[in-house]
Design a protein around this motif. Structure first.
Motif, PDB file in Angstrom:
ATOM      1  N   VAL A  59       0.835  -1.194   0.000  1.00 54.05           N
ATOM      2  CA  VAL A  59       0.000   0.000   0.000  1.00 54.05           C
ATOM      3  C   VAL A  59       0.871   1.245   0.000  1.00 54.05           C
ATOM      4  CG1 VAL A  59      -1.749   1.275   1.266  1.00 54.05           C
ATOM      5  CG2 VAL A  59      -1.861  -1.198   1.150  1.00 54.05           C
ATOM      6  N   GLU A  83       2.232   1.791  -3.383  1.00 56.87           N
ATOM      7  CA  GLU A  83       1.187   2.268  -4.265  1.00 56.87           C
ATOM      8  C   GLU A  83       0.930   3.752  -4.026  1.00 56.87           C
ATOM      9  OE1 GLU A  83      -2.056  -0.513  -4.063  1.00 56.87           O
ATOM     10  OE2 GLU A  83      -3.262   0.831  -5.285  1.00 56.87           O
ATOM     11  N   GLN A  84       0.907   4.118  -2.724  1.00 58.62           N
ATOM     12  CA  GLN A  84       0.666   5.514  -2.384  1.00 58.62           C
ATOM     13  C   GLN A  84       1.793   6.403  -2.891  1.00 58.62           C
ATOM     14  OE1 GLN A  84      -2.194   6.263  -1.686  1.00 58.62           O
ATOM     15  NE2 GLN A  84      -2.866   5.971   0.410  1.00 58.62           N
ATOM     16  N   ASN A 130       1.220   7.008  -6.432  1.00 55.44           N
ATOM     17  CA  ASN A 130       0.150   8.001  -6.565  1.00 55.44           C
ATOM     18  C   ASN A 130       0.674   9.411  -6.330  1.00 55.44           C
ATOM     19  OD1 ASN A 130      -1.810   6.103  -7.088  1.00 55.44           O
ATOM     20  ND2 ASN A 130      -2.378   5.859  -4.937  1.00 55.44           N
ATOM     21  N   GLY A 131       1.452   9.559  -5.254  1.00 45.33           N
ATOM     22  CA  GLY A 131       2.006  10.872  -4.918  1.00 45.33           C
ATOM     23  C   GLY A 131       2.935  11.380  -5.996  1.00 45.33           C
ATOM     24  N   GLU A 159       1.678  15.800  -0.099  1.00 42.38           N
ATOM     25  CA  GLU A 159       0.213  15.743  -0.155  1.00 42.38           C
ATOM     26  C   GLU A 159      -0.262  14.326   0.109  1.00 42.38           C
ATOM     27  OE1 GLU A 159      -1.717  17.129  -3.604  1.00 42.38           O
ATOM     28  OE2 GLU A 159      -1.465  19.227  -3.099  1.00 42.38           O
ATOM     29  N   MET A 160       0.443  13.383  -0.489  1.00 40.78           N
ATOM     30  CA  MET A 160       0.085  11.983  -0.308  1.00 40.78           C
ATOM     31  C   MET A 160       0.194  11.601   1.174  1.00 40.78           C
ATOM     32  SD  MET A 160       1.590   8.879   0.308  1.00 40.78           S
ATOM     33  CE  MET A 160       3.288   8.871  -0.210  1.00 40.78           C
ATOM     34  N   ALA A 175      -2.638  13.200   3.139  1.00 36.94           N
ATOM     35  CA  ALA A 175      -3.956  12.621   2.886  1.00 36.94           C
ATOM     36  C   ALA A 175      -4.042  11.196   3.415  1.00 36.94           C
ATOM     37  CB  ALA A 175      -4.267  12.648   1.395  1.00 36.94           C
ATOM     38  N   ALA A 176      -2.952  10.457   3.287  1.00 36.75           N
ATOM     39  CA  ALA A 176      -3.015   9.043   3.646  1.00 36.75           C
ATOM     40  C   ALA A 176      -2.864   8.822   5.144  1.00 36.75           C
ATOM     41  CB  ALA A 176      -1.944   8.261   2.884  1.00 36.75           C
ATOM     42  N   SER A 229      -5.209  13.199   7.433  1.00 32.84           N
ATOM     43  CA  SER A 229      -6.618  13.240   7.062  1.00 32.84           C
ATOM     44  C   SER A 229      -6.688  13.969   5.735  1.00 32.84           C
ATOM     45  CB  SER A 229      -7.421  13.991   8.124  1.00 32.84           C
ATOM     46  OG  SER A 229      -8.586  14.511   7.547  1.00 32.84           O
ATOM     47  N   ALA A 230      -7.503  13.433   4.832  1.00 28.15           N
ATOM     48  CA  ALA A 230      -7.600  14.045   3.515  1.00 28.15           C
ATOM     49  C   ALA A 230      -8.084  15.490   3.630  1.00 28.15           C
ATOM     50  CB  ALA A 230      -8.535  13.238   2.635  1.00 28.15           C
ATOM     51  N   ALA A 231      -8.950  15.727   4.623  1.00 24.33           N
ATOM     52  CA  ALA A 231      -9.495  17.074   4.766  1.00 24.33           C
ATOM     53  C   ALA A 231      -8.417  18.070   5.205  1.00 24.33           C
ATOM     54  CB  ALA A 231     -10.643  17.057   5.762  1.00 24.33           C
ATOM     55  N   LYS A 255      -5.040  17.771   4.522  1.00 25.62           N
ATOM     56  CA  LYS A 255      -3.751  17.562   3.866  1.00 25.62           C
ATOM     57  C   LYS A 255      -3.099  18.868   3.420  1.00 25.62           C
ATOM     58  CE  LYS A 255      -4.464  17.230  -0.929  1.00 25.62           C
ATOM     59  NZ  LYS A 255      -5.715  17.186  -1.575  1.00 25.62           N
TER      60      LYS A 255
END
Lengths: 303, 384
Positions: free
Chosen positions: A3, A6-7, A10-11, A263-264, A267-268, A271-273, A275
């Motif tokens: 994970v 993967e993150q 993504n980042g 940012e990744m 958010a991960a 909290s996404a809110a 980030k």
């Protein structure tokens, strides 16, 4: 573990978009000490042009060049058109006010941004547009146990190739030396026989072209584009170039990738809110300890 | 001269008959709505709906227990403004023959109006005012046929976990007042089930509207292993979210709030991804399937050429229906009796928008919400 990997991918994908756009900001700033606020809209404009080429000429292009050929044509068409627009904007909106000081140019850049954004809205309408899904390759790859999309890999490879090429041009060629000299001290460079106008022309074609290219990639990757998206990406890319050290080309690349990964992480793992709060706290901390950014060099104040 | 006498006699005759007609029993239901102003479109449709509802009642013999009294609608315009609303309410409230009032559309207009009706002990039923606070002032004469802002969250809690047999629920919002409100209302509505250990909220977080890449957030969501995923924001992000979620292998059902799914959603996400996405939504008039609704919509269409385009007019018609029903049962046009009856006795009365009943506060019980789904052709239909 998978994970996290993967993150990170993504980042890095988000980060490479930021980095490519940040290059446009930082090149212009390096040479002209101008924050080109219209750069985010070059990016959007390019995305819409690529969309138009793909939607209206896809059938014709796919027959003659194949799917990848059609995409390549869209990318090149968008990049060349936006490079031309970049040159025109520089001639019409920036060059006449260079001598009036730094503030009028910034205002002119803001005006250009508003103009471009509204032009895009007038041409394509205020609604979201979607890149045709049947044109986007949707293959999946398994890399060491994690799943990534082919498009993600292409985007990452393309970004690193582009960044590498630009790095090579700027650091290893004679013309690159001219750009660096101009960035360092414009009047002295001019006295040494460097054609400043040629350098300005270069940054105002290459920067917007890179932006447009990123725009097409963003359109292909997320499929949904809107006329206001340049603001969001522009702001993040500007942040990335400040983080890396504005005016410094490798700095923009590093800054963009770091911003994407930060940012990744926010958010991960927070909290996404929250980030963006996390990202900007890090940015402020970096700037407190390194006011010139991560790779920015301390330049002696010119008297 | 003779002619004159005949004429006068004729006139008397007409007047007498006129009086006889006037003497035929009528009951008056007031209607306060935004007939002019910014919401005029809504107000006009609501007025038309009330009149159609009255016509249908009259066609079936009026209020039977009151000797077949005919329902008459008396309209007052509040222009969608609180100040005009208070004036309109005053006008209707002082009229003795107005038994009850349908009032009104906007929550901000409803607040001063319902206080005036309260003072005059006049039943007033709102048809579009969804602000939660309206029914929290212990008003005795205020009711509403429409839902509350938090009824969508309740609907989700009642229907969705059972439908998908979901134990692990993910809730995602977009930090806007509306999206966050709905997400928090939903969490509150699920609270009892969470305490009873029937469900678990495994994810509760927000995305940033305007962004395009949500894969990081979605990877975290995927690791929470939800059985169902509720997104309470708007369609632009919803389309990206679903597309990216399917891309990274989130297979659980997606349920959107009533702003998340529309035709644009289907276009942006693409049919492959959009089909099978659910949303919680108020029933649109076109989807109302009760016998009362079919009758009402047919009559409305016959008169105005088209059915109402928003849900609210049907709630206004139901307000007329339930007032008429209460008058019939109480054999009275006395607002005090009607109010008591509505509060205590009305439960599950079939109406246009479903079964009607009221809570002790005057809120509608069992507010109609439907689960919609995107079908294989990309149309948004009620999920069976």
């Amino acid at each position: 573990m998978q994970v996290i990997l993967e993150q990170i991918i993504n980042g890095l994908t988000i980060g490479s978009f930021y980095a490519l756009i940040a290059l446009g900001y930082t090149m212009v700033y390096g040479v002209l000490k101008l924050i080109n606020f219209a750069h985010g809209d070059f990016f959007t404009f390019g995305s819409y042009l690529g969309y138009t080429v793909l939607v209206f000429a896809a059938a014709f292009l796919t027959i003659h060049f194949g799917l990848w050929g059609a995409i390549l044509v869209a990318v090149i068409a968008a990049a060349i058109s936006i490079a031309l627009i970049g040159v025109v904007v520089e001639r019409l909106a920036y060059r006449p006010v260079y001598r009036a000081g730094r503030l009028p140019v910034v205002v002119s850049a803001l005006g250009t941004s508003i103009f471009l954004q509204n032009a895009i809205m007038m041409i394509w309408g205020p609604r979201f547009q979607a890149y045709p899904s049947e044109l986007i390759p949707n293959a999946k790859l398994m890399l060491g146990g994690i799943q990534v999309s082919l498009l993600q890999v292409i985007i990452l490879v393309m970004s690193f190739l582009l960044m590498g090429t630009l790095y090579f041009i700027v650091q290893k060629t004679t013309f690159g030396a001219a750009i660096r000299a101009t960035a360092h001290d414009r009047s002295t460079a001019s006295l040494m026989g460097i054609n400043i106008n040629k350098v300005i022309f270069f940054v105002f074609t290459l920067g917007p072209a890179l932006g447009a290219l990123t725009g097409v990639m963003v359109g292909m990757y997320y499929r949904q584009i809107s006329f206001t998206m340049g603001w969001n990406y522009g702001l993040k890319a500007f942040t990335a170039s400040v983080l890396g050290g504005i005016g410094n080309i490798p700095g923009a690349m590093v800054g963009g990738l770091i911003l994407g990964v930060l940012e990744m992480l926010g958010a991960a793992y927070i909290s996404a809110a929250w980030k963006d709060v996390f990202v900007f706290i890090i940015l402020i901390l970096v700037l407190i300890f390194r006011p010139t950014g991560i790779l920015g060099e301390k330049v002696a104040e010119k008297v | 001269m003779k002619k004159c006498v005949v004429l006068t006699g004729f006139l008397f005759l007409v007047l007498a008959f006129g009086n006889a007609f006037a003497a035929e029993k009528t009951v008056v239901i007031g209607m306060q709505g935004p007939i002019t102003g910014a919401w005029a479109y809504e107000g006009q449709m609501a007025k038309q709906s009330c009149e159609i509802a009255a016509e249908l009642i009259n066609k079936k013999g009026g209020i039977k227990s009151l000797g077949g009294a005919k329902v008459v609608i008396k309209v007052e315009d509040d222009a969608g403004e609180p100040k005009s609303g208070a004036l309109a309410a005053q006008k209707l409230a002082v009229q003795k023959d107005v038994a009850a009032v349908v009032a009104t559309y906007g929550s901000s207009v409803n607040e001063p109006s319902s206080n005036i009706y309260e003072k005059f002990k006049k039943v007033n039923i709102a048809y579009g005012s969804t602000a939660v606070r309206l029914t929290q002032n212990n008003l005795k004469y205020f009711f509403r046929t429409c839902g509350r802002d938090d009824s969508q969250g309740k609907f989700f809690a009642d229907v969705v976990p059972a439908k998908f047999n979901a134990k692990r629920i993910a809730i995602m919002h977009d930090n806007t007042a509306f999206g966050k409100g709905l997400a928090e209302d939903t969490r509150a509505a699920l609270d009892a089930m969470v305490k009873a250990k029937k469900v678990q909220i495994v994810y509760f977080d927000a995305i940033t509207p305007g962004e395009k890449d949500f894969k990081v957030t979605l990877t975290t969501l995927r690791e929470a292993k939800p059985d169902v995923w509720y997104y309470t924001g708007y369609y632009a992000e919803a389309a990206l979210l679903v597309a990216q979620a399917r891309d990274i292998g989130i297979k659980c059902p997606f349920v959107g709030g009533n702003a998340a799914i529309n035709d644009e959603f289907v276009k942006i996400a693409g049919l492959d991804i959009a089909k099978g996405c659910y949303m919680t939504n108020e029933p649109l008039p076109v989807d109302l399937a009760t016998p009362a609704a079919k009758e009402f919509l047919a009559a409305y269409k016959a008169k105005y050429g088209n059915i109402p385009s928003s849900p609210w007019p049907t709630y206004a018609a139901d307000a007329v229906n339930i007032i008429a029903y209460a008058m019939d049962k109480t054999r009275s046009t006395d607002s005090v009796k009607i109010a008591a009856y509505l509060r205590d006795k009305v439960n599950g009365v079939p109406g246009i928008t479903g079964k009607i009943g009221f809570t002790p506060q005057g809120d509608r019980e069992g507010v109609p919400f439907y689960l919609y789904v995107v079908d294989a052709k990309g149309k948004i239909v009620i999920s069976k």
